[in-house]
Design an enzyme around this catalytic site. Structure first.
Site, PDB file in Angstrom:
ATOM      1  N   ASP A 135       0.848  -1.191   0.000  1.00  0.00           N
ATOM      2  CA  ASP A 135       0.000   0.000   0.000  1.00  0.00           C
ATOM      3  C   ASP A 135       0.884   1.242   0.000  1.00  0.00           C
ATOM      4  O   ASP A 135       2.042   1.189  -0.413  1.00  0.00           O
ATOM      5  CB  ASP A 135      -0.908  -0.029   1.239  1.00  0.00           C
ATOM      6  CG  ASP A 135      -2.272   0.594   0.990  1.00  0.00           C
ATOM      7  OD1 ASP A 135      -2.336   1.832   0.872  1.00  0.00           O
ATOM      8  OD2 ASP A 135      -3.264  -0.151   0.920  1.00  0.00           O
ATOM      9  N   HIS A 168      -4.086   6.545   2.900  1.00  0.00           N
ATOM     10  CA  HIS A 168      -4.682   5.281   2.472  1.00  0.00           C
ATOM     11  C   HIS A 168      -4.086   4.108   3.245  1.00  0.00           C
ATOM     12  O   HIS A 168      -4.801   3.285   3.829  1.00  0.00           O
ATOM     13  CB  HIS A 168      -4.491   5.090   0.970  1.00  0.00           C
ATOM     14  CG  HIS A 168      -5.261   3.938   0.417  1.00  0.00           C
ATOM     15  ND1 HIS A 168      -4.763   2.653   0.400  1.00  0.00           N
ATOM     16  CD2 HIS A 168      -6.495   3.871  -0.147  1.00  0.00           C
ATOM     17  CE1 HIS A 168      -5.662   1.845  -0.147  1.00  0.00           C
ATOM     18  NE2 HIS A 168      -6.720   2.557  -0.484  1.00  0.00           N
ATOM     19  N   ASN A 261     -13.494   0.430  -7.314  1.00  0.00           N
ATOM     20  CA  ASN A 261     -14.522   1.442  -7.054  1.00  0.00           C
ATOM     21  C   ASN A 261     -14.954   2.176  -8.319  1.00  0.00           C
ATOM     22  O   ASN A 261     -15.248   3.364  -8.287  1.00  0.00           O
ATOM     23  CB  ASN A 261     -13.999   2.468  -6.047  1.00  0.00           C
ATOM     24  CG  ASN A 261     -13.570   1.832  -4.744  1.00  0.00           C
ATOM     25  OD1 ASN A 261     -14.109   0.815  -4.341  1.00  0.00           O
ATOM     26  ND2 ASN A 261     -12.588   2.425  -4.082  1.00  0.00           N
ATOM     27  N   SER A 324     -11.127  -1.005  -0.695  1.00  0.00           N
ATOM     28  CA  SER A 324      -9.870  -1.150   0.046  1.00  0.00           C
ATOM     29  C   SER A 324     -10.148  -1.555   1.490  1.00  0.00           C
ATOM     30  O   SER A 324      -9.431  -2.374   2.078  1.00  0.00           O
ATOM     31  CB  SER A 324      -9.094   0.170   0.056  1.00  0.00           C
ATOM     32  OG  SER A 324      -8.424   0.387  -1.144  1.00  0.00           O
TER      33      SER A 324
END
Length: 385
Positions: A135, A168, A261, A324
């Site tokens: 990530d 994130h 998404n 996520s």
């Protein structure tokens, strides 16, 4: 008026074939050269022959593959890689493709325990398992992570003043191992966090990771013999990333990926579409599908992913929405289960106990249904020798 005998009218229809648009989801001035490690001497000749400037060299040890990321000096990577592959046999040239994180927004809230995690915590909190997270870098100093077992490795220099670049990964890490009892799914699991996604210059909220960096990160996960790999990002088909993911699956590592998404039907979302990967989509507190979730055959399970309380840089808390977050929820549940038993029957237990949503049976919106940690754990206990 009598038209009999008149010349007939003819209409010519011209069907022009649709031209497939050129891909643009790659770094514009880089190419990736992949080679068998015994061919390393030939790589230098190829970089000189094609006027390339090597920027980094890595050995992906788990697949015995060398990887050079090289600057193209103004040459188009798409055309250049095609030319190299046509003429050279000792290397495989690829564009350095772009993956994007799959979280969406931060607002409103509901309980994280729709999946029975609170009941499972009475038995296990994941101790003895390791989750590898590919990530963005994370805010390792967040108070909610202070007692968590975390090791970090970032593939580039991190600007800790750019909080957007840490948001994130920090939010995903929070869902995985936060010590806050309302947030962390597997708080006693070890987290190995690899920072492979960084903010775009002058656009701090645009987070991208190249296929080369993602491949290096997954290789590191494999080398550390982790139990679960969480991939809360999406992108297009990419040969080296797919090779690394398949290697992880072949070694018995459970790989969980976000559904995406984009709000599209029949999407081809990678890495969720790679065989053996668990694709996770997001639902809200009413068990309705997140309205921007992608839908397709790659969806395996649903998990909470709309208005979820998690952590943010600078000791803050946020409410996050996106696949996520649901991916991290599923990865955390997998870690809980693996702490009690090996993963030989993992998918069977998850499939048998998932709560069916939407159309009866498996479908392309909810997969097998809402993942159920407490029932899956009971199946594991019953199946122990």
């Amino acid at each position: 008026m009598d038209n009999e005998g008149a010349e007939p009218l003819y209409f010519d229809f011209v069907y022009e074939p649709k031209v497939k648009p050129r891909r643009s989801n790659y770094i514009k001035d880089e190419v990736v050269l992949l080679y068998s490690t015994e061919n390393i001497s030939k790589v230098k000749n190829i970089t000189e022959k094609y006027n390339l400037n090597p920027a980094s060299t890595t050995v992906l040890a788990s697949v015995k593959t060398g990887m050079v990321v090289a600057k193209t000096n103004g040459q188009d990577p798409l055309d250049l890689s095609a030319a190299i592959n046509k003429k050279e046999k000792s290397v495989n040239a690829e564009t350095n493709n772009i993956f994007k994180t799959a979280s969406a927004s931060y607002k409103n809230a509901y309980s994280m325990y729709e999946t029975g995690v609170s009941y499972v915590h009475e038995t296990t909190k994941g101790k003895g398992t390791t989750i590898c997270m590919v990530d963005t870098p994370i805010d390792i100093f967040h108070p909610s992570l202070s007692d968590a077992h975390i090791e970090t490795k970032d593939l580039f220099e991190v600007d800790i003043t750019n909080k957007e670049a840490l948001l994130h990964g920090t939010s995903v890490a929070g869902v995985l191992v936060s010590q806050n009892p309302h947030i962390g799914i597997a708080p006693r699991a070890k987290l190995y966090s690899i920072g492979a996604f960084k903010a775009e210059k002058n656009h701090p909220s645009v987070l991208k990771g190249s296929s080369a960096d993602v491949a290096k990160a997954i290789d590191t996960c494999i080398q550390h013999d982790v139990d679960v790999i969480n991939l809360s990002f999406t992108g297009g088909k990419d040969s080296i990333v797919e090779k690394m993911v398949r290697k992880a699956v072949a070694k018995g590592i459970v790989v969980v990926a976000a559904a995406g998404n984009g709000g599209n039907w029949g999407s081809t979302i990678y890495p969720a579409l790679i065989p053996g990967v668990i694709g996770a989509t997001a639902i809200d507190e009413n068990k309705k599908l997140f309205n921007m979730a992608d839908k397709g055959r790659f969806i395996d399970y649903s998990a909470p992913g709309v208005n979820i309380l998690t952590i943010a840089p600078d000791g803050k808390y946020k409410l996050a929405t996106g696949t996520s977050i649901s991916s991290a929820h599923v990865s955390g549940i997998v870690a809980l289960l693996l702490s009690q038993k090996g993963n030989n029957n993992l998918n069977s237990a998850l499939t048998k106990t998932a709560v069916d949503l939407g159309k009866p049976g498996r479908d392309e919106e909810f997969g097998e249904g809402l993942i159920n940690a407490s029932k899956a754990l009971a199946v594991f206990k019953d199946s122990k020798p």
